[in-house]
Design a protein around this motif. Structure first.
Motif, PDB file in Angstrom:
ATOM      1  N   ARG A 198       0.808  -1.224   0.000  1.00 38.52           N
ATOM      2  CA  ARG A 198       0.000   0.000   0.000  1.00 38.52           C
ATOM      3  C   ARG A 198       0.844   1.278   0.000  1.00 38.52           C
ATOM      4  O   ARG A 198       0.297   2.375   0.120  1.00 38.52           O
ATOM      5  N   THR A 199       2.155   1.146  -0.146  1.00 34.16           N
ATOM      6  CA  THR A 199       3.012   2.343  -0.149  1.00 34.16           C
ATOM      7  C   THR A 199       2.635   3.274  -1.290  1.00 34.16           C
ATOM      8  O   THR A 199       2.593   4.486  -1.109  1.00 34.16           O
ATOM      9  N   LEU A 200       2.360   2.714  -2.444  1.00 39.12           N
ATOM     10  CA  LEU A 200       1.898   3.514  -3.581  1.00 39.12           C
ATOM     11  C   LEU A 200       0.488   3.086  -3.937  1.00 39.12           C
ATOM     12  O   LEU A 200       0.199   1.891  -3.990  1.00 39.12           O
ATOM     13  N   GLN A 201      -0.369   4.072  -4.186  1.00 43.51           N
ATOM     14  CA  GLN A 201      -1.744   3.778  -4.549  1.00 43.51           C
ATOM     15  C   GLN A 201      -2.150   4.630  -5.739  1.00 43.51           C
ATOM     16  O   GLN A 201      -1.575   5.708  -5.980  1.00 43.51           O
ATOM     17  N   ALA A 202      -3.137   4.143  -6.473  1.00 44.81           N
ATOM     18  CA  ALA A 202      -3.651   4.896  -7.619  1.00 44.81           C
ATOM     19  C   ALA A 202      -4.010   6.305  -7.166  1.00 44.81           C
ATOM     20  O   ALA A 202      -4.625   6.494  -6.111  1.00 44.81           O
TER      21      ALA A 202
END
Length: 134
Positions: free
Chosen positions: A90-94
């Motif tokens: 979840r470090t990068l999300q849309a």
């Protein structure tokens, strides 16, 4: 086990030894696919972050100087390596804005491998420092 069966088993075992190391040689390096001499810094909007072995990938949209949106994909390390650097799936999300440096594809396509010697930013905050995967 009968003596003939033991001999057959040993023969099969000895014959298979040369092929055992082959899977270890199948991992590829990135130098053949990516041009490390052309680091490219990009800013875009994350559309997908794939947390999966053998490598994680970021898909993100970059608006070029002509106003066209180009979808890029950036290869990262494995989830295990990223986990040790403090990342999660979840470090990068849309929707996140990212700035990162990649070594671009030698084929000229909008694909690259993340340059670990440069910081990465998410929504203005640094999420990847230099040397975290070394």
């Amino acid at each position: 086990m009968k003596p003939g069966h033991v001999a057959s088993f040993l023969l099969l075992l000895v014959a298979s030894i040369p092929i055992l190391p082959v899977p270890g040689l199948s991992h590829h390096g990135t130098n053949a696919s990516y041009d490390n001499s052309q680091p490219t810094t990009l800013t875009g909007i994350v559309t997908d972050f794939v947390w999966k072995n053998p490598h994680c990938f970021i898909s993100f949209d970059v608006t070029d100087t002509a106003g066209n949106v180009v979808q890029w994909a950036a290869e990262m390390n494995s989830p295990g390596v990223l986990d040790r650097a403090g990342w999660t799936r979840r470090t990068l999300q849309a929707g996140d804005e990212i700035t990162l440096t990649v070594s671009p594809s030698r084929a000229g396509t909008p694909v690259g491998v993340v340059d670990r010697s440069q910081p990465m930013f998410k929504n203005g905050e640094q999420v990847l420092g230099t040397g975290e995967f070394d």
